[in-house]
Write a protein that holds these residues in place. Sequence first.
Motif, PDB file in Angstrom:
ATOM      1  N   LEU A 182       0.840  -1.193   0.000  1.00 13.72           N
ATOM      2  CA  LEU A 182       0.000   0.000   0.000  1.00 13.72           C
ATOM      3  C   LEU A 182       0.875   1.242   0.000  1.00 13.72           C
ATOM      4  O   LEU A 182       0.624   2.210  -0.714  1.00 13.72           O
ATOM      5  CB  LEU A 182      -0.912  -0.010   1.224  1.00 13.72           C
ATOM      6  CG  LEU A 182      -1.850   1.189   1.330  1.00 13.72           C
ATOM      7  CD1 LEU A 182      -2.839   1.185   0.178  1.00 13.72           C
ATOM      8  CD2 LEU A 182      -2.594   1.186   2.651  1.00 13.72           C
ATOM      9  N   ARG A 183       1.937   1.188   0.798  1.00 15.89           N
ATOM     10  CA  ARG A 183       2.841   2.322   0.901  1.00 15.89           C
ATOM     11  C   ARG A 183       3.499   2.574  -0.466  1.00 15.89           C
ATOM     12  O   ARG A 183       3.541   3.700  -0.946  1.00 15.89           O
ATOM     13  CB  ARG A 183       3.900   1.963   1.946  1.00 15.89           C
ATOM     14  CG  ARG A 183       4.651   3.114   2.479  1.00 15.89           C
ATOM     15  CD  ARG A 183       5.480   2.651   3.680  1.00 15.89           C
ATOM     16  NE  ARG A 183       6.684   3.436   3.728  1.00 15.89           N
ATOM     17  CZ  ARG A 183       7.807   3.090   3.125  1.00 15.89           C
ATOM     18  NH1 ARG A 183       7.873   1.957   2.464  1.00 15.89           N
ATOM     19  NH2 ARG A 183       8.849   3.873   3.185  1.00 15.89           N
TER      20      ARG A 183
ATOM     21  N   LEU B 218       1.110   4.277  -2.781  1.00  9.82           N
ATOM     22  CA  LEU B 218       0.636   5.632  -2.499  1.00  9.82           C
ATOM     23  C   LEU B 218       1.704   6.713  -2.590  1.00  9.82           C
ATOM     24  O   LEU B 218       1.371   7.886  -2.642  1.00  9.82           O
ATOM     25  CB  LEU B 218       0.017   5.677  -1.099  1.00  9.82           C
ATOM     26  CG  LEU B 218      -1.348   5.001  -0.961  1.00  9.82           C
ATOM     27  CD1 LEU B 218      -1.753   4.943   0.499  1.00  9.82           C
ATOM     28  CD2 LEU B 218      -2.378   5.762  -1.764  1.00  9.82           C
TER      29      LEU B 218
ATOM     30  N   TYR C 258       5.756   5.471  -6.753  1.00  8.30           N
ATOM     31  CA  TYR C 258       4.473   4.836  -7.069  1.00  8.30           C
ATOM     32  C   TYR C 258       4.660   3.515  -7.811  1.00  8.30           C
ATOM     33  O   TYR C 258       5.774   3.069  -8.061  1.00  8.30           O
ATOM     34  CB  TYR C 258       3.551   5.749  -7.899  1.00  8.30           C
ATOM     35  CG  TYR C 258       3.251   7.058  -7.245  1.00  8.30           C
ATOM     36  CD1 TYR C 258       2.328   7.137  -6.206  1.00  8.30           C
ATOM     37  CD2 TYR C 258       3.873   8.228  -7.667  1.00  8.30           C
ATOM     38  CE1 TYR C 258       2.042   8.358  -5.599  1.00  8.30           C
ATOM     39  CE2 TYR C 258       3.589   9.448  -7.062  1.00  8.30           C
ATOM     40  CZ  TYR C 258       2.679   9.506  -6.032  1.00  8.30           C
ATOM     41  OH  TYR C 258       2.394  10.689  -5.444  1.00  8.30           O
ATOM     42  N   ARG C 259       3.522   2.912  -8.183  1.00  9.11           N
ATOM     43  CA  ARG C 259       3.559   1.659  -8.945  1.00  9.11           C
ATOM     44  C   ARG C 259       2.472   1.722 -10.003  1.00  9.11           C
ATOM     45  O   ARG C 259       1.460   2.404  -9.826  1.00  9.11           O
ATOM     46  CB  ARG C 259       3.252   0.465  -8.036  1.00  9.11           C
ATOM     47  CG  ARG C 259       4.292   0.217  -6.968  1.00  9.11           C
ATOM     48  CD  ARG C 259       5.553  -0.402  -7.573  1.00  9.11           C
ATOM     49  NE  ARG C 259       6.509  -0.756  -6.534  1.00  9.11           N
ATOM     50  CZ  ARG C 259       7.450   0.069  -6.098  1.00  9.11           C
ATOM     51  NH1 ARG C 259       7.554   1.285  -6.604  1.00  9.11           N
ATOM     52  NH2 ARG C 259       8.280  -0.313  -5.164  1.00  9.11           N
TER      53      ARG C 259
ATOM     54  N   PRO D  35       0.210  -9.241 -17.750  1.00 11.32           N
ATOM     55  CA  PRO D  35       1.434  -9.704 -18.427  1.00 11.32           C
ATOM     56  C   PRO D  35       1.381  -9.502 -19.938  1.00 11.32           C
ATOM     57  O   PRO D  35       2.394  -9.156 -20.551  1.00 11.32           O
ATOM     58  CB  PRO D  35       1.483 -11.193 -18.092  1.00 11.32           C
ATOM     59  CG  PRO D  35       0.553 -11.397 -16.968  1.00 11.32           C
ATOM     60  CD  PRO D  35      -0.412 -10.275 -16.933  1.00 11.32           C
TER      61      PRO D  35
ATOM     62  N   ARG E  58       5.873  -0.884 -21.461  1.00  8.40           N
ATOM     63  CA  ARG E  58       7.294  -0.524 -21.371  1.00  8.40           C
ATOM     64  C   ARG E  58       7.667   0.548 -22.380  1.00  8.40           C
ATOM     65  O   ARG E  58       8.662   1.234 -22.218  1.00  8.40           O
ATOM     66  CB  ARG E  58       8.162  -1.762 -21.608  1.00  8.40           C
ATOM     67  CG  ARG E  58       8.185  -2.696 -20.412  1.00  8.40           C
ATOM     68  CD  ARG E  58       9.539  -3.376 -20.296  1.00  8.40           C
ATOM     69  NE  ARG E  58       9.586  -4.185 -19.083  1.00  8.40           N
ATOM     70  CZ  ARG E  58       9.571  -5.509 -19.093  1.00  8.40           C
ATOM     71  NH1 ARG E  58       9.535  -6.159 -20.232  1.00  8.40           N
ATOM     72  NH2 ARG E  58       9.632  -6.177 -17.965  1.00  8.40           N
TER      73      ARG E  58
ATOM     74  N   PRO F 105       7.381   2.501 -11.743  1.00 10.87           N
ATOM     75  CA  PRO F 105       7.779   1.093 -11.925  1.00 10.87           C
ATOM     76  C   PRO F 105       6.559   0.199 -12.163  1.00 10.87           C
ATOM     77  O   PRO F 105       5.516   0.404 -11.548  1.00 10.87           O
ATOM     78  CB  PRO F 105       8.454   0.747 -10.602  1.00 10.87           C
ATOM     79  CG  PRO F 105       8.883   2.047 -10.033  1.00 10.87           C
ATOM     80  CD  PRO F 105       7.940   3.081 -10.537  1.00 10.87           C
ATOM     81  N   LEU F 106       6.741  -0.779 -13.045  1.00 13.38           N
ATOM     82  CA  LEU F 106       5.617  -1.650 -13.414  1.00 13.38           C
ATOM     83  C   LEU F 106       5.532  -2.857 -12.501  1.00 13.38           C
ATOM     84  O   LEU F 106       6.552  -3.412 -12.097  1.00 13.38           O
ATOM     85  CB  LEU F 106       5.794  -2.123 -14.859  1.00 13.38           C
ATOM     86  CG  LEU F 106       5.755  -1.024 -15.916  1.00 13.38           C
ATOM     87  CD1 LEU F 106       6.205  -1.567 -17.258  1.00 13.38           C
ATOM     88  CD2 LEU F 106       4.361  -0.453 -16.026  1.00 13.38           C
ATOM     89  N   GLU F 107       4.305  -3.228 -12.179  1.00 10.97           N
ATOM     90  CA  GLU F 107       4.065  -4.454 -11.425  1.00 10.97           C
ATOM     91  C   GLU F 107       3.156  -5.340 -12.255  1.00 10.97           C
ATOM     92  O   GLU F 107       2.237  -4.845 -12.887  1.00 10.97           O
ATOM     93  CB  GLU F 107       3.340  -4.138 -10.110  1.00 10.97           C
ATOM     94  CG  GLU F 107       4.252  -3.921  -8.936  1.00 10.97           C
ATOM     95  CD  GLU F 107       3.455  -3.605  -7.673  1.00 10.97           C
ATOM     96  OE1 GLU F 107       2.259  -3.932  -7.618  1.00 10.97           O
ATOM     97  OE2 GLU F 107       4.047  -3.030  -6.755  1.00 10.97           O
ATOM     98  N   ILE F 108       3.397  -6.645 -12.222  1.00  9.63           N
ATOM     99  CA  ILE F 108       2.574  -7.571 -12.992  1.00  9.63           C
ATOM    100  C   ILE F 108       1.349  -7.965 -12.186  1.00  9.63           C
ATOM    101  O   ILE F 108       1.445  -8.310 -11.018  1.00  9.63           O
ATOM    102  CB  ILE F 108       3.378  -8.844 -13.313  1.00  9.63           C
ATOM    103  CG1 ILE F 108       4.550  -8.490 -14.191  1.00  9.63           C
ATOM    104  CG2 ILE F 108       2.495  -9.876 -13.995  1.00  9.63           C
ATOM    105  CD1 ILE F 108       4.165  -8.042 -15.550  1.00  9.63           C
TER     106      ILE F 108
ATOM    107  N   ASP G 258      -2.171   4.620  -8.867  1.00 10.42           N
ATOM    108  CA  ASP G 258      -2.794   5.493  -7.888  1.00 10.42           C
ATOM    109  C   ASP G 258      -3.375   6.711  -8.589  1.00 10.42           C
ATOM    110  O   ASP G 258      -2.885   7.159  -9.628  1.00 10.42           O
ATOM    111  CB  ASP G 258      -1.763   5.924  -6.856  1.00 10.42           C
ATOM    112  CG  ASP G 258      -2.406   6.708  -5.737  1.00 10.42           C
ATOM    113  OD1 ASP G 258      -3.244   6.131  -5.031  1.00 10.42           O
ATOM    114  OD2 ASP G 258      -2.093   7.903  -5.580  1.00 10.42           O
TER     115      ASP G 258
END
Lengths: 373, 832
Positions: B134-135, B138, B142-143, B148, B155, B162-165, B177
């Motif tokens: 969560l941190r 926020l 960020y994320r 996929p 990209r 930064p990317l998260e899958i 966010d």
Amino acid sequence: MKRLLAISLLFIVMLVIGWQFWPDEPPSTTSYAGLGESSGDFRQALPGTALTFPKDHGPHPDYRIEWWYLTGNLVAEDGRRFGVQWTLFRQAMAPSNPQQDASETPWTSRQLWMAHAALSTPERHHFSERFARGGVGQAGVKTEPFDAWIDNWSLRAADDTAGFERLKVTAQGEDFGYRLALEAEGPLVRHGKQGFSQKSADGQGSMYYSQPFFQVTGEVRVDNEPVAVTGRAWLDREWSSQLLGATQSGWDWFSLHLDSGAKLMAFRLRGAGDDENGESYLSGSWITPEGEVTPLELEDLRLTPLEYQSVAGRDIPVHWRVQVHAHELDVEVRARHPDQWMGTSFPYWEGMVEVSGSNEGEGYLEMTGYADK
Amino acid sequence: MSTAAPGVLRTTLGTLLSHYRRHPGQLLMLLLGLWIASALWSGVQAINASARESYARAEALFSADLDRIARRDGAALSLDDYLALRRAGLPVSPIIEGELSLPDGESLALIGIEPLSLPGGAPLAQQDGDADSLRNWLIPPYRVRVAPDSLAKARTLEGLPPLEIDPDLPPATLVTDIAVAARLLNMDRHITRLVIAPERDVELPSAFVRTSTDALASPGQLADSFHLNLTAMGLLALVVGLFIVHAALGLALEQRLGLLRTLRALGVPARTLILALGLELLLMGLTGALLGIVSGVILAQLLLPDVAATLDALYETTVSGTLNLPWYYWLGGVAITLGGLFSAGASMLWRAARVNVLALGQAQAWRARLRSQLRLQLLFGAALLVGATCLWWYLASTGGQQDLALGFALVALLLLGAALCLPPLLAGLLGLLARYLPRRAALLQWSVADLQLQLPQLSLAMMALLLALSANLGVGSMVGGFRLTFLDWLDQRLLADLYVRPSMEQFEDLESWLQERSEVATLLPTRSTEAELIENDVNVGPVALFGIAPEPILRRHWPLLDTLEDREAAWSALNQGAIFINEQLARRQGLAPGDTLQLKSPASLITLRVAAIYPDYGNPRGEIVLPVSRLATEFKAPSGTLGVVLAPTEDRAQTLERLQNALRQRFLLTGEGTDGTPLIDQQALKQMATEVFERTFAITRALNALTLGVAGLALLTTLLAQAEARRAQVAPLWALGVSRSRLVLLQIGQLVMACLGTALLAIPLGLLLTGTLVAVINVAAFGWRLPLHVFPGQIAMTVALAVMVAILAALIPAWRLWRVPPRQLLQEFAAA
């Protein structure tokens, strides 16, 4: 035979083409950019930090955590006992950045607000929680006039001229609500060394003061039934940048109104202290009816669990012996009923207790960090 | 009967398989049939499975099952609205949405959420229960979460966190966010929408309206029809492919009857023989399934971008452009191929099991049963057609919303019945032909008789051709008819030259400004809102209300399907308080002009009389048309669009351009973007609609063409398989002095004749199919009925296509005949 060969060749070609067109296996993870956080630090609570009011009623965003923590013991005209809790937590997710980021939007904030409200009836326990990000105005705390709010819950000055000694508090959950007026009949109380409250043997601590002298009138509502109530409330203010120490697992925290007019604040931080077992850190404050404070050290204070009960799948000590030799206090503190569990995102036990023994009384007990069985 | 030792089985299997070494063409044909059947089928299934997986992901997305809250005045939402509602205790959550353009011209949807207020249960609201994540979410940096299959695209974007899958996310969607989304989309204090959990029953301030999630057009059902369409196409291809398999197996068996008898006579138990044949089938089936699934995946890979684009344009559902295939897809593909193969091979096994050891020398004995077989086929086919008629009658009598599956059952009965009737009908035609041909045309007489003899072998291929031709014709006429109707309807509905969508504050200013302009002939304001429809005191849910200005130009052009008296009466009824409803609503609720319905307006319950029913193609929802003034006063509908009809002018384009520029300068309206654009040119709108339309049917057409190709292949393989046997029959003619070129022409002529007959039969069948599609399938799938259009040009094309297929299919065997040295023909003559 040649044609048979051609057929098998066709087959192989098909397979190769298929292989080429085969959907790619999605890569399982993406690399994190490896960006660390900015190295800026939070401010630390230190002895000798002077408290100034009304400024210190407001938020301290340079510290990691902070709360406005109200608990009240109430009684209805028919003698039914109620307990209320209203808490606003502030947490800074990162130290504030001195250079404002050019890309900031109204939604940008490092502050996270969380609030818990609870109403204990003689048989049951109702609670609710709220979350909000800072910055947008959905939650916050202002001084002059004092106003602490999240959504439609608030703890604020009774009117524009009232200070911290006349407040009103309101909160609603799905099946409960309350609206109470608070009037302080005593001074603010600074714990520890002029408001610096040590939290472990290695000296780290928090800034901590209370208003334990609130008289309460108002109305609680359970399942749409309004009940007029009166009683006493205790407001804690605390901020710090150190959460529990690495070895500390949780705490047991007492705020007791004694019928003599004296008040007792006492806590035990489990697992990082300097008591005889080397297990817990104990501290407290003895508060006279006039509001004079005597800090209590380890040797002054004895907190002994007498009985555990299973609550929400954990063994919770709902019955205690509390001893303060210097003030000839030896009482049993008993939860009015064990089911006062706050099943919130960060769950804990918080509820009204009754005091019997050398002194009669009532109060609130908070217990955190009891592990799931 | 007993099973022999494994050694015997192995020898038997080897002996049986050696047949294919001598006749690789048959093996090729068998595998081809299996391959094609399973490729088209598994291709379609791959598309469906992939799309379903995308839907499941979209439905799991937080916003999918949340109610929406908007301002009653139609103005954009802002942070202040969010705060006002939160401070009033309403558990609403803000969402910012937009599109991020990629360097390659495509775009990704960006959704900014506020995880702290987002109603629980949504995947992101839970945040894995992890304070750290969560941190990270926020605070800077960020994320951004992405599925996929869209990672590579994401990209290519610069300036993203930064990317998260997150495999649960729908394709082409970024979730982040709200602070990031506000920055990337330059939203400042604006919010795209506010959402609230449907179960939270709260009192909203009067300035806001809530739209329930059920009322938001659900793409589910529509998209389902689309997939059912695809499945039906795939099934058709499967059936056609299995026809080929059946033909090949029948031939392989017939040529091996002697071998089977010999094996039996040598002492191979019948059970071992059947086992060996079964193993042979299994081997073929697995090979075919493997080939088919591999090429099915290729096919799906090629078609999927089009499918995704179609679904996106039509139903606003995002489907991943890459394949995501669940495990059951592979099993299903193999199972359907093997199942199909064994159903096609069952008769072969049955016949092989009953091989009469003593019936040597009666290799062609079964032909004696041809007549009774034809009669049986005719009987069975006729029964199916009767069944189809009954089903049609039933569906027509129920009238209203029908079951799509029943519609497809009707199509299947129709096609199968007709296919079964084809061989007897062809035989009958040939019989007639033989009777009326002049006696002296001996060669023609011979070729008709010869064709009759070939019919058993050709019939399966002809049946496949019939199915493919009539499907081609049926779908072609349906699409063509739809196209005509749709474009016509667009012309009638899009009367204004320009559509302006001003904000609430600007609306009155803009309206009076436009009214004073000399180049503006008429203003056609519209508003829309929704209301609860009450029927027999039961709330049947919200319907859309659409307010129009009944100006003369609109009254002249607005299409109406059904009125109580005439058009004029309907329009005056509308002005006097009656309503128009769209065809979808009329069918769903069983309403006709003259009926009444009840609506819950903000003030009270209103009873309204239906004056007319209008066509509303492309709209999944029920809709009611009222005068716009009434919608504003009684239903508190926010201001909507202003249609601007230009006065007759010689240079429409220039006038329009001038007006648009003036509007932009005076009211700061811009024409960029597609969503919420305040200025839309009518021609751009029409073009967009037409593009969507063309795309919708691109896949249907592609699959159709493929099926036709498969039928052609079936014909070719059938001819190739019996080419040698045929030569033996032609050789005597050559020996009698008929030149080879004449023989070749005769053979081509025979096949053209058979195909022509099939094509002629395909015409009525295709028209019937069109009728079923427009009157039954469309009504069930979309809620509207299309007029039946017949395109003679298209019919001629279909017939020509059939002839082309026949010539192409006959060409290779004919060419071989041409190349055969006379010596070999002599030998074959001797052998015959």
